[in-house]
Design a protein around this motif. Structure first.
Motif, mmCIF file in Angstrom:
data_model
loop_
_atom_site.group_PDB
_atom_site.id
_atom_site.type_symbol
_atom_site.label_atom_id
_atom_site.label_comp_id
_atom_site.label_asym_id
_atom_site.label_seq_id
_atom_site.Cartn_x
_atom_site.Cartn_y
_atom_site.Cartn_z
ATOM 1 N N LEU A 8 0.807 -1.220 0.000
ATOM 2 C CA LEU A 8 0.000 0.000 0.000
ATOM 3 C C LEU A 8 0.842 1.273 0.000
ATOM 4 O O LEU A 8 0.465 2.286 0.588
ATOM 5 C CB LEU A 8 -0.994 0.006 1.169
ATOM 6 C CG LEU A 8 -2.023 -1.103 1.166
ATOM 7 C CD1 LEU A 8 -2.926 -1.003 2.382
ATOM 8 C CD2 LEU A 8 -2.845 -1.102 -0.109
ATOM 9 N N ALA A 9 1.984 1.215 -0.655
ATOM 10 C CA ALA A 9 2.809 2.402 -0.859
ATOM 11 C C ALA A 9 2.547 2.919 -2.270
ATOM 12 O O ALA A 9 1.999 2.222 -3.117
ATOM 13 C CB ALA A 9 4.284 2.065 -0.694
ATOM 14 N N CYS A 10 2.942 4.154 -2.525
ATOM 15 C CA CYS A 10 2.776 4.732 -3.862
ATOM 16 C C CYS A 10 3.620 3.926 -4.848
ATOM 17 O O CYS A 10 4.822 3.768 -4.653
ATOM 18 C CB CYS A 10 3.218 6.180 -3.870
ATOM 19 S SG CYS A 10 3.199 6.951 -5.515
ATOM 20 N N CYS A 13 6.611 6.455 -6.286
ATOM 21 C CA CYS A 13 7.733 6.922 -5.463
ATOM 22 C C CYS A 13 8.055 6.003 -4.287
ATOM 23 O O CYS A 13 9.111 6.126 -3.675
ATOM 24 C CB CYS A 13 7.455 8.335 -4.952
ATOM 25 S SG CYS A 13 6.138 8.451 -3.715
ATOM 26 N N GLY A 14 7.138 5.107 -3.923
ATOM 27 C CA GLY A 14 7.381 4.183 -2.823
ATOM 28 C C GLY A 14 7.023 4.728 -1.452
ATOM 29 O O GLY A 14 7.217 4.053 -0.446
ATOM 30 N N SER A 15 6.476 5.928 -1.392
ATOM 31 C CA SER A 15 6.139 6.524 -0.104
ATOM 32 C C SER A 15 4.890 5.885 0.485
ATOM 33 O O SER A 15 3.953 5.558 -0.227
ATOM 34 C CB SER A 15 5.899 8.026 -0.277
ATOM 35 O OG SER A 15 5.370 8.580 0.901
ATOM 36 N N ARG A 16 4.893 5.718 1.792
ATOM 37 C CA ARG A 16 3.695 5.216 2.476
ATOM 38 C C ARG A 16 2.686 6.348 2.682
ATOM 39 O O ARG A 16 1.547 6.105 3.025
ATOM 40 C CB ARG A 16 4.070 4.613 3.828
ATOM 41 C CG ARG A 16 4.959 3.413 3.755
ATOM 42 C CD ARG A 16 4.262 2.145 3.423
ATOM 43 N NE ARG A 16 3.305 1.814 4.488
ATOM 44 C CZ ARG A 16 2.360 0.912 4.344
ATOM 45 N NH1 ARG A 16 2.228 0.273 3.233
ATOM 46 N NH2 ARG A 16 1.549 0.649 5.331
ATOM 47 N N ARG A 29 -4.030 12.973 -5.282
ATOM 48 C CA ARG A 29 -2.634 12.755 -5.649
ATOM 49 C C ARG A 29 -1.876 12.106 -4.503
ATOM 50 O O ARG A 29 -2.294 12.187 -3.359
ATOM 51 C CB ARG A 29 -1.947 14.081 -5.970
ATOM 52 C CG ARG A 29 -2.541 14.832 -7.104
ATOM 53 C CD ARG A 29 -1.846 16.180 -7.272
ATOM 54 N NE ARG A 29 -2.320 16.856 -8.445
ATOM 55 C CZ ARG A 29 -1.866 16.630 -9.671
ATOM 56 N NH1 ARG A 29 -0.912 15.767 -9.868
ATOM 57 N NH2 ARG A 29 -2.357 17.274 -10.704
ATOM 58 N N CYS A 30 -0.741 11.499 -4.851
ATOM 59 C CA CYS A 30 0.178 11.039 -3.821
ATOM 60 C C CYS A 30 0.682 12.278 -3.093
ATOM 61 O O CYS A 30 1.073 13.268 -3.729
ATOM 62 C CB CYS A 30 1.337 10.270 -4.444
ATOM 63 S SG CYS A 30 2.647 9.863 -3.271
ATOM 64 N N ARG A 31 0.718 12.228 -1.795
ATOM 65 C CA ARG A 31 1.123 13.413 -1.030
ATOM 66 C C ARG A 31 2.631 13.603 -1.008
ATOM 67 O O ARG A 31 3.112 14.606 -0.513
ATOM 68 C CB ARG A 31 0.557 13.316 0.384
ATOM 69 C CG ARG A 31 -0.970 13.398 0.368
ATOM 70 C CD ARG A 31 -1.579 13.195 1.714
ATOM 71 N NE ARG A 31 -1.422 11.794 2.098
ATOM 72 C CZ ARG A 31 -1.498 11.371 3.332
ATOM 73 N NH1 ARG A 31 -1.702 12.200 4.317
ATOM 74 N NH2 ARG A 31 -1.351 10.089 3.595
ATOM 75 N N THR A 32 3.385 12.655 -1.552
ATOM 76 C CA THR A 32 4.835 12.792 -1.588
ATOM 77 C C THR A 32 5.323 13.209 -2.973
ATOM 78 O O THR A 32 6.020 14.204 -3.121
ATOM 79 C CB THR A 32 5.513 11.468 -1.180
ATOM 80 O OG1 THR A 32 5.057 11.111 0.117
ATOM 81 C CG2 THR A 32 7.019 11.615 -1.170
ATOM 82 N N TRP A 97 -5.885 -2.485 -1.947
ATOM 83 C CA TRP A 97 -4.894 -3.227 -2.732
ATOM 84 C C TRP A 97 -5.226 -3.209 -4.222
ATOM 85 O O TRP A 97 -4.337 -3.064 -5.044
ATOM 86 C CB TRP A 97 -4.778 -4.663 -2.226
ATOM 87 C CG TRP A 97 -4.006 -4.736 -0.961
ATOM 88 C CD1 TRP A 97 -2.646 -4.710 -0.820
ATOM 89 C CD2 TRP A 97 -4.531 -4.799 0.359
ATOM 90 N NE1 TRP A 97 -2.305 -4.771 0.506
ATOM 91 C CE2 TRP A 97 -3.449 -4.823 1.255
ATOM 92 C CE3 TRP A 97 -5.825 -4.844 0.870
ATOM 93 C CZ2 TRP A 97 -3.605 -4.896 2.626
ATOM 94 C CZ3 TRP A 97 -5.983 -4.910 2.234
ATOM 95 C CH2 TRP A 97 -4.888 -4.933 3.100
ATOM 96 N N THR A 98 -6.504 -3.346 -4.555
ATOM 97 C CA THR A 98 -6.843 -3.348 -5.976
ATOM 98 C C THR A 98 -6.567 -1.983 -6.604
ATOM 99 O O THR A 98 -6.124 -1.910 -7.750
ATOM 100 C CB THR A 98 -8.307 -3.761 -6.213
ATOM 101 O OG1 THR A 98 -9.176 -2.913 -5.481
ATOM 102 C CG2 THR A 98 -8.531 -5.207 -5.828
ATOM 103 N N TYR A 99 -6.795 -0.917 -5.869
ATOM 104 C CA TYR A 99 -6.526 0.408 -6.421
ATOM 105 C C TYR A 99 -5.028 0.665 -6.574
ATOM 106 O O TYR A 99 -4.598 1.192 -7.603
ATOM 107 C CB TYR A 99 -7.195 1.488 -5.566
ATOM 108 C CG TYR A 99 -8.611 1.731 -6.018
ATOM 109 C CD1 TYR A 99 -8.936 2.808 -6.815
ATOM 110 C CD2 TYR A 99 -9.613 0.844 -5.684
ATOM 111 C CE1 TYR A 99 -10.228 3.010 -7.250
ATOM 112 C CE2 TYR A 99 -10.907 1.027 -6.112
ATOM 113 C CZ TYR A 99 -11.212 2.121 -6.898
ATOM 114 O OH TYR A 99 -12.489 2.299 -7.345
ATOM 115 N N THR A 100 -4.226 0.310 -5.581
ATOM 116 C CA THR A 100 -2.787 0.545 -5.722
ATOM 117 C C THR A 100 -2.169 -0.399 -6.751
ATOM 118 O O THR A 100 -1.272 -0.004 -7.489
ATOM 119 C CB THR A 100 -2.053 0.419 -4.379
ATOM 120 O OG1 THR A 100 -2.340 -0.842 -3.799
ATOM 121 C CG2 THR A 100 -2.437 1.533 -3.428
ATOM 122 N N LEU A 101 -2.644 -1.639 -6.820
ATOM 123 C CA LEU A 101 -2.131 -2.561 -7.840
ATOM 124 C C LEU A 101 -2.499 -2.091 -9.244
ATOM 125 O O LEU A 101 -1.690 -2.183 -10.169
ATOM 126 C CB LEU A 101 -2.657 -3.977 -7.605
ATOM 127 C CG LEU A 101 -1.977 -4.748 -6.491
ATOM 128 C CD1 LEU A 101 -2.749 -6.013 -6.168
ATOM 129 C CD2 LEU A 101 -0.543 -5.076 -6.875
#
Length: 127
Positions: A8-10, A13-16, A29-32, A97-101
């Motif tokens: 469940l990281a971006c 960028c890999g940010s949690r 958006r990703c906040r990182t 998980w389905t959204y991040t995948l």
């Protein structure tokens, strides 16, 4: 990218500190890194389809296991209640998980272009 999505990281960028807000909500958006999670019109169809495939697959496997394990004395009421509960709960549980995948799959197949990366950087800089 997919390993990041599974935890469940971006995926970008890999940010949690990603676009997930609570369990069923999300930021735009990703906040990182600022990558937009809804990258194109109709993006939600992919995660929903992935969630349906996951849920139906899990139900199919569990039905086969339950029927084989309880043969020949099936408790139809208990099996039906259990499968209906699973059909309702599994999509809710699998939602993040389905959204991040799906975002990881989308980023892998449609790399962000210069304009999208500039927009993401500007969004993070203005936040």
């Amino acid at each position: 990218m997919f390993r990041r999505a599974i935890v469940l990281a971006c995926p970008h960028c890999g940010s949690r500190k990603t676009f997930l807000k609570r369990w069923l909500g999300h930021y735009d958006r990703c906040r990182t890194c600022g990558i937009r999670w809804h990258r194109e019109h109709g993006f939600e169809l992919g995660p929903v389809a992935l969630n349906v495939v996951f849920t139906f697959g899990a139900l199919a496997v569990s039905m086969v296991v339950a029927f084989v394990a309880s043969a020949p004395n099936y408790n139809a009421v208990a099996l039906t209640v259990g499968f209906v509960a699973a059909a309702i709960l599994l999509p809710v549980i699998a939602y993040p998980w389905t959204y991040t995948l799906w975002l990881a799959f989308d980023l892998a197949t449609h790399k962000p272009d210069e304009r999208e990366l500039a927009e993401a950087a500007a969004a993070v800089g203005n936040a």
